[in-house]
Design a protein around this motif. Sequence first.
Motif, PDB file in Angstrom:
ATOM      1  N   VAL A 163     -56.403  12.750  -6.651  1.00 47.61           N
ATOM      2  CA  VAL A 163     -57.542  13.040  -6.831  1.00 47.61           C
ATOM      3  C   VAL A 163     -57.409  11.005  -5.384  1.00 47.61           C
ATOM      4  O   VAL A 163     -59.343  11.311  -4.773  1.00 47.61           O
ATOM      5  N   LEU A 164     -57.487  10.781  -5.572  1.00 45.61           N
ATOM      6  CA  LEU A 164     -57.301   8.854  -5.737  1.00 45.61           C
ATOM      7  C   LEU A 164     -57.400   9.177  -3.391  1.00 45.61           C
ATOM      8  O   LEU A 164     -57.965   8.995  -2.980  1.00 45.61           O
ATOM      9  N   SER A 165     -56.344   9.916  -3.254  1.00 40.17           N
ATOM     10  CA  SER A 165     -56.455  10.616  -1.594  1.00 40.17           C
ATOM     11  C   SER A 165     -57.498  10.703  -1.180  1.00 40.17           C
ATOM     12  O   SER A 165     -58.627  10.927  -0.063  1.00 40.17           O
ATOM     13  N   LEU A 166     -57.673  11.979  -2.152  1.00 38.44           N
ATOM     14  CA  LEU A 166     -59.533  12.955  -1.920  1.00 38.44           C
ATOM     15  C   LEU A 166     -60.823  12.043  -1.147  1.00 38.44           C
ATOM     16  O   LEU A 166     -61.123  11.947  -0.536  1.00 38.44           O
ATOM     17  N   LEU A 167     -60.405  10.955  -2.660  1.00 38.71           N
ATOM     18  CA  LEU A 167     -61.437  10.455  -2.580  1.00 38.71           C
ATOM     19  C   LEU A 167     -61.353   8.772  -1.181  1.00 38.71           C
ATOM     20  O   LEU A 167     -62.054   8.680  -0.485  1.00 38.71           O
ATOM     21  N   ALA A 203     -55.351  16.422   0.625  1.00 37.96           N
ATOM     22  CA  ALA A 203     -56.222  15.297   1.198  1.00 37.96           C
ATOM     23  C   ALA A 203     -55.448  15.328   2.927  1.00 37.96           C
ATOM     24  O   ALA A 203     -54.085  15.959   3.321  1.00 37.96           O
ATOM     25  N   ILE A 204     -56.397  16.026   4.078  1.00 36.82           N
ATOM     26  CA  ILE A 204     -55.731  15.950   4.693  1.00 36.82           C
ATOM     27  C   ILE A 204     -56.316  14.500   5.572  1.00 36.82           C
ATOM     28  O   ILE A 204     -57.216  13.854   5.709  1.00 36.82           O
ATOM     29  N   GLN A 205     -55.142  13.856   6.352  1.00 38.72           N
ATOM     30  CA  GLN A 205     -54.595  12.868   7.242  1.00 38.72           C
ATOM     31  C   GLN A 205     -55.055  12.755   7.842  1.00 38.72           C
ATOM     32  O   GLN A 205     -55.081  13.426   9.550  1.00 38.72           O
ATOM     33  N   HIS A 206     -56.056  11.877   8.746  1.00 34.70           N
ATOM     34  CA  HIS A 206     -57.506  11.607   9.859  1.00 34.70           C
ATOM     35  C   HIS A 206     -56.292  10.900  10.608  1.00 34.70           C
ATOM     36  O   HIS A 206     -56.047  10.224  10.340  1.00 34.70           O
TER      37      HIS A 206
END
Length: 96
Positions: free
Chosen positions: A40-44, A91-94
């Motif tokens: 969740v933190l990664s998505l945020l 989360a998708i890392q850009h």
Amino acid sequence: MEALYNRQIYGETTAIKIEAMGSTAVGIANRWALGWPKRVLSLLVNHQFMEKLIAQTELEKDILANETALKHLSPREILEMHGVSQEPPEAIQHAG
């Protein structure tokens, strides 16, 4: 409607948006935050949380609204039968 768990991690604006989406969205956000807090933190952090929450909320609502023959099952059991993950997506890392 259940309270939004660990509300402060979202920031006030996002928390209000989640609550405005209704009980299904709050339930999903709580499930994700309790089970997969790092995800969740990664998505945020990657500004993907709301997009993923909206998609999951719509998916779950659609399935439950259209599944009239299985009312003897819990919503969670119905979603499992349809292969809906209880987990938040990664989360998708850009690159940057």
